[in-house]
Design a protein around this motif. Structure first.
Motif, PDB file in Angstrom:
ATOM      1  N   GLU A  53       6.724 -13.156 -12.244  1.00 13.41           N
ATOM      2  CA  GLU A  53       7.857 -13.897 -11.697  1.00 13.41           C
ATOM      3  C   GLU A  53       8.950 -12.903 -11.338  1.00 13.41           C
ATOM      4  O   GLU A  53       9.381 -12.107 -12.175  1.00 13.41           O
ATOM      5  CB  GLU A  53       8.369 -14.906 -12.725  1.00 13.41           C
ATOM      6  N   TYR A  54       9.391 -12.917 -10.076  1.00 14.04           N
ATOM      7  CA  TYR A  54      10.370 -11.946  -9.594  1.00 14.04           C
ATOM      8  C   TYR A  54      11.515 -12.666  -8.882  1.00 14.04           C
ATOM      9  O   TYR A  54      11.321 -13.719  -8.276  1.00 14.04           O
ATOM     10  CB  TYR A  54       9.707 -10.948  -8.636  1.00 14.04           C
ATOM     11  N   ASP A  55      12.693 -12.049  -8.933  1.00 15.70           N
ATOM     12  CA  ASP A  55      13.857 -12.583  -8.239  1.00 15.70           C
ATOM     13  C   ASP A  55      13.971 -12.031  -6.826  1.00 15.70           C
ATOM     14  O   ASP A  55      14.712 -12.567  -6.004  1.00 15.70           O
ATOM     15  CB  ASP A  55      15.125 -12.262  -9.021  1.00 15.70           C
ATOM     16  N   ALA A  56      13.241 -10.945  -6.532  1.00 13.16           N
ATOM     17  CA  ALA A  56      13.272 -10.356  -5.199  1.00 13.16           C
ATOM     18  C   ALA A  56      12.060  -9.451  -5.019  1.00 13.16           C
ATOM     19  O   ALA A  56      11.500  -8.933  -5.988  1.00 13.16           O
ATOM     20  CB  ALA A  56      14.564  -9.572  -4.973  1.00 13.16           C
ATOM     21  N   LEU A  57      11.682  -9.271  -3.750  1.00 14.22           N
ATOM     22  CA  LEU A  57      10.592  -8.378  -3.376  1.00 14.22           C
ATOM     23  C   LEU A  57      11.163  -7.358  -2.403  1.00 14.22           C
ATOM     24  O   LEU A  57      11.713  -7.715  -1.363  1.00 14.22           O
ATOM     25  CB  LEU A  57       9.462  -9.174  -2.720  1.00 14.22           C
ATOM     26  N   LEU A  58      11.074  -6.080  -2.749  1.00 19.50           N
ATOM     27  CA  LEU A  58      11.602  -4.988  -1.933  1.00 19.50           C
ATOM     28  C   LEU A  58      10.427  -4.104  -1.542  1.00 19.50           C
ATOM     29  O   LEU A  58       9.791  -3.502  -2.407  1.00 19.50           O
ATOM     30  CB  LEU A  58      12.632  -4.197  -2.749  1.00 19.50           C
ATOM     31  N   LEU A  59      10.123  -4.040  -0.245  1.00 21.96           N
ATOM     32  CA  LEU A  59       8.896  -3.325   0.117  1.00 21.96           C
ATOM     33  C   LEU A  59       9.026  -2.508   1.389  1.00 21.96           C
ATOM     34  O   LEU A  59       9.774  -2.842   2.308  1.00 21.96           O
ATOM     35  CB  LEU A  59       7.728  -4.296   0.251  1.00 21.96           C
ATOM     36  N   ASP A  60       8.236  -1.440   1.400  1.00 25.83           N
ATOM     37  CA  ASP A  60       8.104  -0.563   2.546  1.00 25.83           C
ATOM     38  C   ASP A  60       7.128  -1.201   3.535  1.00 25.83           C
ATOM     39  O   ASP A  60       6.358  -2.093   3.169  1.00 25.83           O
ATOM     40  CB  ASP A  60       7.567   0.793   2.067  1.00 25.83           C
ATOM     41  N   ARG A  61       7.170  -0.762   4.784  1.00 28.00           N
ATOM     42  CA  ARG A  61       6.191  -1.262   5.758  1.00 28.00           C
ATOM     43  C   ARG A  61       4.930  -0.407   5.761  1.00 28.00           C
ATOM     44  O   ARG A  61       3.824  -0.929   5.773  1.00 28.00           O
ATOM     45  CB  ARG A  61       6.810  -1.305   7.159  1.00 28.00           C
ATOM     46  N   GLY A  62       5.093   0.907   5.749  1.00 30.73           N
ATOM     47  CA  GLY A  62       3.929   1.785   5.829  1.00 30.73           C
ATOM     48  C   GLY A  62       3.326   2.046   4.468  1.00 30.73           C
ATOM     49  O   GLY A  62       3.706   2.984   3.774  1.00 30.73           O
ATOM     50  N   LEU A  63       2.347   1.213   4.083  1.00 32.97           N
ATOM     51  CA  LEU A  63       1.688   1.348   2.786  1.00 32.97           C
ATOM     52  C   LEU A  63       0.254   1.816   2.978  1.00 32.97           C
ATOM     53  O   LEU A  63      -0.325   1.637   4.061  1.00 32.97           O
ATOM     54  CB  LEU A  63       1.736   0.010   2.046  1.00 32.97           C
ATOM     55  N   PRO A  64      -0.374   2.421   1.963  1.00 28.97           N
ATOM     56  CA  PRO A  64      -1.705   3.018   2.139  1.00 28.97           C
ATOM     57  C   PRO A  64      -2.774   2.030   2.616  1.00 28.97           C
ATOM     58  O   PRO A  64      -3.700   2.428   3.325  1.00 28.97           O
ATOM     59  CB  PRO A  64      -2.041   3.544   0.733  1.00 28.97           C
ATOM     60  N   ASP A  65      -2.664   0.764   2.230  1.00 26.69           N
ATOM     61  CA  ASP A  65      -3.706  -0.203   2.588  1.00 26.69           C
ATOM     62  C   ASP A  65      -3.208  -1.282   3.539  1.00 26.69           C
ATOM     63  O   ASP A  65      -3.825  -2.335   3.673  1.00 26.69           O
ATOM     64  CB  ASP A  65      -4.275  -0.861   1.318  1.00 26.69           C
ATOM     65  N   GLY A  66      -2.107  -1.017   4.237  1.00 31.95           N
ATOM     66  CA  GLY A  66      -1.667  -2.005   5.213  1.00 31.95           C
ATOM     67  C   GLY A  66      -0.171  -1.950   5.464  1.00 31.95           C
ATOM     68  O   GLY A  66       0.552  -1.100   4.936  1.00 31.95           O
ATOM     69  N   ASP A  67       0.276  -2.884   6.280  1.00 35.15           N
ATOM     70  CA  ASP A  67       1.684  -3.008   6.657  1.00 35.15           C
ATOM     71  C   ASP A  67       2.343  -4.026   5.734  1.00 35.15           C
ATOM     72  O   ASP A  67       1.835  -5.134   5.555  1.00 35.15           O
ATOM     73  CB  ASP A  67       1.766  -3.475   8.113  1.00 35.15           C
ATOM     74  N   GLY A  68       3.486  -3.659   5.135  1.00 35.88           N
ATOM     75  CA  GLY A  68       4.201  -4.600   4.285  1.00 35.88           C
ATOM     76  C   GLY A  68       4.537  -5.886   5.001  1.00 35.88           C
ATOM     77  O   GLY A  68       4.672  -6.948   4.381  1.00 35.88           O
ATOM     78  N   LEU A  69       4.645  -5.828   6.315  1.00 36.83           N
ATOM     79  CA  LEU A  69       4.951  -7.020   7.092  1.00 36.83           C
ATOM     80  C   LEU A  69       3.806  -8.032   7.038  1.00 36.83           C
ATOM     81  O   LEU A  69       4.033  -9.246   7.096  1.00 36.83           O
ATOM     82  CB  LEU A  69       5.238  -6.632   8.541  1.00 36.83           C
ATOM     83  N   ASP A  70       2.583  -7.541   6.918  1.00 35.43           N
ATOM     84  CA  ASP A  70       1.439  -8.456   6.787  1.00 35.43           C
ATOM     85  C   ASP A  70       1.518  -9.236   5.484  1.00 35.43           C
ATOM     86  O   ASP A  70       1.157 -10.416   5.426  1.00 35.43           O
ATOM     87  CB  ASP A  70       0.122  -7.672   6.843  1.00 35.43           C
ATOM     88  N   LEU A  71       1.985  -8.579   4.431  1.00 43.77           N
ATOM     89  CA  LEU A  71       2.165  -9.263   3.147  1.00 43.77           C
ATOM     90  C   LEU A  71       3.239 -10.344   3.274  1.00 43.77           C
ATOM     91  O   LEU A  71       3.065 -11.468   2.776  1.00 43.77           O
ATOM     92  CB  LEU A  71       2.553  -8.257   2.065  1.00 43.77           C
ATOM     93  N   ILE A  72       4.326 -10.032   3.934  1.00 44.41           N
ATOM     94  CA  ILE A  72       5.392 -11.026   4.140  1.00 44.41           C
ATOM     95  C   ILE A  72       4.867 -12.210   4.935  1.00 44.41           C
ATOM     96  O   ILE A  72       5.169 -13.370   4.627  1.00 44.41           O
ATOM     97  CB  ILE A  72       6.594 -10.371   4.847  1.00 44.41           C
ATOM     98  N   ARG A  73       4.063 -11.938   5.947  1.00 41.86           N
ATOM     99  CA  ARG A  73       3.492 -13.019   6.758  1.00 41.86           C
ATOM    100  C   ARG A  73       2.655 -13.967   5.906  1.00 41.86           C
ATOM    101  O   ARG A  73       2.706 -15.191   6.083  1.00 41.86           O
ATOM    102  CB  ARG A  73       2.637 -12.426   7.883  1.00 41.86           C
ATOM    103  N   ARG A  74       1.911 -13.416   4.952  1.00 45.98           N
ATOM    104  CA  ARG A  74       1.069 -14.256   4.100  1.00 45.98           C
ATOM    105  C   ARG A  74       1.889 -15.016   3.052  1.00 45.98           C
ATOM    106  O   ARG A  74       1.502 -16.112   2.639  1.00 45.98           O
ATOM    107  CB  ARG A  74       0.007 -13.398   3.395  1.00 45.98           C
ATOM    108  N   LEU A  75       2.990 -14.434   2.637  1.00 46.24           N
ATOM    109  CA  LEU A  75       3.768 -15.028   1.558  1.00 46.24           C
ATOM    110  C   LEU A  75       4.784 -16.060   2.016  1.00 46.24           C
ATOM    111  O   LEU A  75       5.205 -16.912   1.231  1.00 46.24           O
ATOM    112  CB  LEU A  75       4.519 -13.935   0.792  1.00 46.24           C
ATOM    113  N   ARG A  76       5.186 -16.010   3.269  1.00 47.05           N
ATOM    114  CA  ARG A  76       6.384 -16.743   3.673  1.00 47.05           C
ATOM    115  C   ARG A  76       6.257 -18.259   3.540  1.00 47.05           C
ATOM    116  O   ARG A  76       7.253 -18.949   3.359  1.00 47.05           O
ATOM    117  CB  ARG A  76       6.764 -16.389   5.112  1.00 47.05           C
ATOM    118  N   HIS A  77       5.031 -18.795   3.616  1.00 48.49           N
ATOM    119  CA  HIS A  77       4.863 -20.241   3.508  1.00 48.49           C
ATOM    120  C   HIS A  77       4.450 -20.689   2.100  1.00 48.49           C
ATOM    121  O   HIS A  77       4.240 -21.878   1.874  1.00 48.49           O
ATOM    122  CB  HIS A  77       3.828 -20.737   4.516  1.00 48.49           C
TER     123      HIS A  77
END
Length: 232
Positions: A44-68
């Motif tokens: 359980e987290y109050d915020a997610l702080l992430l980079d875009r250029g990660l070894p296994d993908g783009d942080g933006l892809d994670l945001i896309r999956r999480l937003r809904h």
């Protein structure tokens, strides 16, 4: 206040983590999209702080999956991709804020505090069968009556509720239990899953914990059939 920091630059992650702790945030650090998803599935987290250029993908892809998904915390991107088109893309796809590197600790803390004050994400009560869980208050009820399993069983149940309908890996559950104050024995997950199954049946919660072979455990409504066994 707890933040999940997703950054593969070890030195930057260490500096940010230490600075966030001094500013009153409890920082947990991971270095990949996969590790971030595992942490979010059980923590359980109050915020997610992430980079875009990660070894296994783009942080933006994670945001896309999480937003809904329900109960997703505010998501803040930090990246060297600072042109207007990239900033707009990040915000349009679900980021709550966008910081362009190089960034200062003061800016990061200020933006995290602002996102936390805004309460961008609204906690949604999770319900399955007769069981309900309010993430904001962490109250568990069965058919409207308070349900208070022992601490380790509650930890497992919360992790399974937050992840449903996805299974949670045994290793992720072990890590969650290890955050408590006693050493985790090798078969601790199996022991406490068995106890939790018995307790849920006793209170007629209308849910079952299925073992998904090779993947972990999944919480389902009692009428849902067990998934087929998978190799692994």
């Amino acid at each position: 206040m707890r933040v999940l920091l997703v950054e593969d630059n070890d030195r930057l992650a260490a500096l940010l983590g230490e600075g966030l702790r001094r500013a009153g945030w409890e920082a947990e650090m991971v270095g990949s999209v996969a590790d971030a998803e595992a942490a979010l599935a059980t923590g359980e987290y109050d915020a997610l702080l992430l980079d875009r250029g990660l070894p296994d993908g783009d942080g933006l892809d994670l945001i896309r999956r999480l937003r809904h998904q329900p109960n997703t915390p505010p998501m803040l991107l930090m990246t060297a991709l600072g042109d207007v088109a990239e900033v707009c893309k990040g915000l349009d796809l679900g980021a709550d804020d966008y910081m362009v590197k190089p960034i200062t600790l003061r800016e990061v803390v200020a933006r995290l505090n602002a996102a936390q004050r805004r309460g961008t994400r609204v906690a949604v009560t999770l319900t399955l069968g007769a069981l309900s869980f309010d993430p904001a208050s962490r109250a568990l009820t069965v058919a409207g009556r308070a349900f208070e399993p022992p601490r380790r069983e509650r930890t497992l149940l919360e992790a399974l509720l937050r992840a449903m309908p996805r299974p949670v890996a045994k290793e992720a559950l072990e890590a969650r239990m290890a955050s408590l104050d006693r050493a985790v024995q090798p078969n601790a997950v199996e022991v406490y899953v068995h106890r939790l199954r018995t307790r849920l049946n006793e209170v007629q919660a209308g849910v079952v914990i299925h073992t998904v072979r090779g993947l972990g455990y999944r919480l389902d409504a009692a009428s849902v059939q067990a998934p087929p066994a998978e190799a692994g």
